[in-house]
Structures are given as structure tokens and as C-alpha cells.
Design an enzyme around this catalytic site. Structure first.
Site, PDB file in Angstrom:
ATOM      1  N   LYS A 121       0.857  -1.203   0.000  1.00  0.00           N
ATOM      2  CA  LYS A 121       0.000   0.000   0.000  1.00  0.00           C
ATOM      3  C   LYS A 121       0.881   1.236   0.000  1.00  0.00           C
ATOM      4  CE  LYS A 121       0.839   1.201   4.554  1.00  0.00           C
ATOM      5  NZ  LYS A 121       1.640   2.345   4.980  1.00  0.00           N
ATOM      6  N   ASP A 169      -2.482  -1.478  10.640  1.00  0.00           N
ATOM      7  CA  ASP A 169      -2.705  -1.351   9.189  1.00  0.00           C
ATOM      8  C   ASP A 169      -3.301  -2.608   8.567  1.00  0.00           C
ATOM      9  OD1 ASP A 169      -1.513   1.077   9.468  1.00  0.00           O
ATOM     10  OD2 ASP A 169       0.314   0.578   8.361  1.00  0.00           O
TER      11      ASP A 169
HETATM   12  O1  C5P Z   1      -0.086  -1.357  15.275  1.00  0.00           O
HETATM   13  P1  C5P Z   1       1.347  -1.564  14.884  1.00  0.00           P
HETATM   14  O2  C5P Z   1       1.967  -2.743  15.568  1.00  0.00           O
HETATM   15  O3  C5P Z   1       1.540  -1.609  13.404  1.00  0.00           O
HETATM   16  O4  C5P Z   1       2.116  -0.260  15.376  1.00  0.00           O
HETATM   17  C1  C5P Z   1       3.506  -0.264  15.555  1.00  0.00           C
HETATM   18  C2  C5P Z   1       3.910   0.934  16.404  1.00  0.00           C
HETATM   19  O5  C5P Z   1       3.713   2.133  15.655  1.00  0.00           O
HETATM   20  C3  C5P Z   1       3.075   1.133  17.661  1.00  0.00           C
HETATM   21  O6  C5P Z   1       3.594   0.414  18.733  1.00  0.00           O
HETATM   22  C4  C5P Z   1       3.199   2.632  17.879  1.00  0.00           C
HETATM   23  O7  C5P Z   1       4.438   2.947  18.475  1.00  0.00           O
HETATM   24  C5  C5P Z   1       3.251   3.192  16.477  1.00  0.00           C
HETATM   25  N1  C5P Z   1       1.916   3.635  15.994  1.00  0.00           N
HETATM   26  C6  C5P Z   1       1.363   4.805  16.494  1.00  0.00           C
HETATM   27  N2  C5P Z   1       0.150   5.223  16.021  1.00  0.00           N
HETATM   28  C7  C5P Z   1      -0.490   4.536  15.053  1.00  0.00           C
HETATM   29  C8  C5P Z   1       0.059   3.342  14.519  1.00  0.00           C
HETATM   30  C9  C5P Z   1       1.278   2.924  15.016  1.00  0.00           C
HETATM   31  O8  C5P Z   1       1.933   5.461  17.364  1.00  0.00           O
HETATM   32  N3  C5P Z   1      -1.659   4.994  14.597  1.00  0.00           N
END
Ligand code: C5P
Length: 280
Positions: free
Chosen positions: A9, A133
Site C-alpha cells: 500500500k 494497518d
Molecule cells: O499497530 P502496529 O503494531 O503496526 O504499530 C507499531 C507501532 O507504531 C506502535 O507500537 C506505535 O508505536 C506506532 N503507531 C502509532 N500510532 C499509530 C500506529 C502505530 O503510534 N496509529
């Protein structure tokens, strides 16, 4: 056994709205799937196993596909074990959602193989548990994503665009980039806040994570300046970087050490998983 395309994406725009008490950032972002894609093959096996054509990708419980298997099992009565093979083409640490796409594709494939599939709601919940995501990749391929990214508003397919992805010789860590966000420094620019405000040809391209990413990797800012100086109208970072997206149909001159990928927007038609007709 099934083989499914697992597309990357790009974030056409990504607006950070606030920092939340749980540490995540509230965002509003226009996500679009593109033709740069991995493939995922799932077959029944004696025990669970993940393999990947790129040996630098860990295939243990930290792999998003392993997390997808665990999240699926919590919601399913099936007891089968699986070998999931990933053919990698999407660079990682790029902001192109390769790991998230692999997880969503695995969830979709596991459910397609199951005698008693789980509901679409359960599949989306499982996706959301794996990562912010991941649910997007179960959509039709164009969506406004809100919350931490997991709240999806489908958007009708945009006018097809050719683009190039420029991948530097360094990657960026998503938590580190988000960790550098200063909400008080974000621009107050206007942008579409819901699916009905998106026009098929006219939408802004910007990314609030660029400034924090440039702080971590000043070279990336130089690369953007170099690419922008070639006269392209739109040069912007995808996700938390480090890849840069350019809307153009001819390859740009590259900064040293960068790799180039050609792609275009793709969407999932009703009754298909990208190029695969359903039921599988
Ligand atoms: O949800 P995911 O594991 O992909 O997110 C990885 C890291 O990215 C989270 O632990 C956070 O630190 C950061 N993040 C964030 N805000 C979001 C998505 C991700 O701060 N909307």
C-alpha cells in the site's frame, strides 16, 4: 493449497490528529493498494511453519503471519496446521505495509481453506489484533483509515495512476518515527476527512510523518529535495518511511544507493481476491 497476491500500500495522505493515552497516534489517512506485491501460498501441514524467500525476514512468532495464525485460531474451531510460504518482493521497513498485507492475506487464505469460515467481523477483529494497518488490506483497496489506522471507510476506486517507489539503502522503524512526532508542530492544513469528500482525481498528497522521519534520517530529506527538483508534481513519503512515492510514468534519476520499483494503483473487485476469483 492456495496462492494469493499480497499487495503493498501507499498512504496518499497521512494526517496525525492527536496522541492518545495508550501511546498510539490518532490519524486520518487515505490508503491505496498497489501492484507491487508479494505472494502467499498456504497448504495444510503436520505442524505450523512459515518460510520466506527473503532470508533476512524472521519466520518465528514475531512474523506478522505467525501473529495472524494465532489470531485466527482464537476465533476458529479448525484444528489444522499450515505451511505458509511468503515470496517477498515488497521491501520491508519501507512504509509499504508488506508485513501487514501478508498477515491480512494469510487471514483471508486461512478462512478460504476452512470448512467452517469465521465471519467477516471476526476476520477484521483478528486483523486489528495483529496490527493497526492490517484491516485495511481486507478492504477493496482504497480507504480512509482512522483511529490508529484500523477503522476503515471504503472509498470508490480512484483514477488509475502510475507511480514509482524510491527505496533508500536504509529502513526506518515505525515506533521510532511515531516517537518523534510533536503534535504541537503539525500543520493545520485542510484535507478530506471522510470517504465522501474524496474525488477520484483530486486528493492531497502529504504525510505528517515526514518531518519526524527526516529528523531520524536527514538523508531522506535530501533525497526528497533531489527528486522534487526533477519537476515532479508529487513526491511524498509512504507510511512511516523510508520509501518515497512519485507520481510519474517515466523512471526518475535516482539518488545514489536507492532502488526503484514501478507500480500502479490496483483494487480488489467484488468476488475476487485481487487477481484470484472467489470462491477459491
Ligand atoms: O499497530 P502496529 O503494531 O503496526 O504499530 C507499531 C507501532 O507504531 C506502535 O507500537 C506505535 O508505536 C506506532 N503507531 C502509532 N500510532 C499509530 C500506529 C502505530 O503510534 N496509529
Amino acid at each position: 493449497m492456495i496462492t494469493l497476491l499480497s499487495p503493498a500500500k501507499v498512504n496518499l495522505f497521512l494526517k496525525i490528529v492527536a496522541k492518545r493515552n495508550d501511546g498510539y497516534h490518532e490519524l486520518i489517512s487515505l490508503f491505496q493498494t498497489i501492484s507491487l506485491a508479494d505472494t502467499i501460498t498456504i497448504e495444510k501441514a503436520m505442524e505450523d511453519r512459515i518460510s520466506c524467500s527473503d532470508t533476512s525476514v524472521p519466520t518465528d512468532e514475531t512474523n506478522t503471519v505467525a501473529k495472524a495464525l494465532a489470531a485466527y485460531r482464537k476465533r476458529s474451531t479448525a484444528k489444522d496446521a499450515f505451511h505458509v510460504a511468503i515470496q517477498k518482493r515488497i521491501p520491508h521497513g519501507a512504509g509499504l505495509g508488506g508485513g501487514s498485507s501478508n498477515a491480512a492475506t494469510a487471514l483471508f487464505g486461512l478462512n478460504a481453506l476452512a470448512k467452517e469460515p469465521v465471519s467477516e467481523r471476526d476476520l477484521i477483529d483478528a486483523a486489528s489484533e495483529v496490527g493497526s494497518d492490517v484491516p485495511f488490506f481486507l478492504s477493496g483497496g482504497t480507504a480512509i483509515c482512522k483511529g490508529r489506522g484500523e477503522i476503515i471507510e471504503e472509498v470508490s476506486p480512484l483514477k488509475k495512476r502510475s507511480l514509482y517507489i524510491v527505496m533508500p539503502d536504509f529502513t526506518l522503524s515505525t515506533p521510532k518515527v511515531y516517537g518523534k512526532v510533536r503534535v504541537e508542530n503539525l500543520s493545520g492544513r485542510d484535507f478530506p476527512k471522510s470517504a465522501c469528500e474524496i474525488s477520484s482525481e483530486n486528493y492531497p498528497c502529504f504525510n505528517d510523518l515526514e518531518a519526524p522521519a527526516f529528523e531520524l534520517a536527514p538523508q531522506l530529506k535530501e533525497y526528497k529535495t533531489y527528486l522534487s527538483s526533477q519537476g515532479y508534481e508529487r513526491v511524498f513519503m509512504s507510511g512511516s518511511g523510508s520509501s518515497l512515492v512519485i507520481f510519474c510514468s517515466k523512471p526518475p534519476a535516482l539518488p545514489p544507493g536507492c532502488r526503484l520499483y514501478s507500480a500502479s494503483f490496483i483494487n480488489r473487485k467484488r468476488g475476487y481476491w485481487y487477481d484470484t476469483p472467489l470462491p477459491l
